[in-house]
Motif scaffolding. Sequence first.
Motif, short mmCIF file in Angstrom:
data_model
loop_
_atom_site.label_atom_id
_atom_site.label_comp_id
_atom_site.label_asym_id
_atom_site.label_seq_id
_atom_site.Cartn_x
_atom_site.Cartn_y
_atom_site.Cartn_z
N THR A 107 42.22 37.32 31.59
CA THR A 107 42.39 37.07 30.15
C THR A 107 42.39 35.59 29.80
N ASP A 108 42.32 34.73 30.80
CA ASP A 108 42.43 33.27 30.58
C ASP A 108 41.09 32.60 30.87
N ASP A 143 39.77 46.89 28.84
CA ASP A 143 40.30 46.39 27.57
C ASP A 143 40.99 47.51 26.79
N LYS A 149 47.62 43.42 28.56
CA LYS A 149 48.38 43.01 27.38
C LYS A 149 47.63 42.01 26.49
N LYS A 150 46.55 41.42 27.00
CA LYS A 150 45.70 40.53 26.23
C LYS A 150 44.25 40.95 26.44
N LYS A 153 38.78 38.05 28.92
CA LYS A 153 37.87 36.96 28.58
C LYS A 153 37.07 36.54 29.81
#
Length: 367
Positions: A107-108, A143, A149-150, A153
């Motif tokens: 997610t980062d 997703d 939770k995010k 990406k």
Amino acid sequence: MRLSTFLLSTVIGLALFPGLTLAKTQSVETATLAGGCFWCTESDMEKLDGVLDVVSGYAGGELKNPTYKQVSSGKTGHIEVVNVRFDTSQVSYEQVLDQFFRHIDPTDNQGSFVDRGPQYRPAIFYHNEQQKQIAERFIKEIDALGVFKKPLKTELIKFDEFWVAEDYHQDYYKRNPLRYKYYRYASGRDQYLDDIFGEQREEQPKTLREWIDEKNKLADIKPYIRPSDEQIRAMLTETQYDVTQNDGTERPFNNAYWDNKQLGIYVDIVSGEPLFSSLDKYKSGTGWPSFTKPLDGSYIVTKPDNSLFYTRTEVRSRFADSHLGHVFEDGPAPTGLRYCMNSAAMRFVPLEDMKQQGYETYLSLFE
């Protein structure tokens, strides 16, 4: 050797030695994956059965044969990656991605844990259109699952060229175990993964595919409502509350159903979720009601329980999250399992009352 001679010798060999089998041709595929520090990604990917080898390196930039110093500057456009060669007869590309996603922060896109910068962002370098389609579909499913939770990406980038990293980076976790363990702990990677997947994720792994399939299955089952904490307190006896809400255990041979021989089903005392059938109940000699299997596995959740000096497998209800008991591997056929339950966590519905109470779906089991 001529083909006819080869075939003849093969047939003769199989006839003389019936146990002889032809070696299966190995089909090898490569996945190129970026999950932050390649020391960690290499270590995690090599644990997957069917993976032949993992090599640390660089991909995505234009500079030919870059060095670690150049890539770590973040100015070359490269990303730290690993090349994963795997045997497709043992493991699929999606399973490789599943292992990958369960060991990174997808997610980062600004880096990875303590390593910051575009050279550490998560990415999948697809080698062909099939890999691209599999990755796109899997990312959408993850997703939708919401386990991270995010939003994910993780970039999808067409593979161009892979540059092998310096020798001292290869198998770093094996060559420098103490430094590697210190770095990995200090990075916060495992702490993050434990929070997402649980501290037992390595000993009792659960794949993302299993999570996804389970969620899809739950969409098709009847939902049950967990009352408020105040309502639960009011509706349960002291023993029922202690067992279901505080993970307590009732006394053996001194509970409602340990010796119950009536036909019917056992449902969650809090929500009414169907849990077990009298058809699967047996006399275990433990003093608690015991079953070889659940009535409907969709309403059962298991998790590690380390409250004693050894690990047990706890059994809980899905919607009410009631503590029910534990499951052990010392039961009779056909499952070999013993679901050792607390009577206080369940309510018995006799066969003649099942239709009236809304459990007619399970009547056919008793015909």
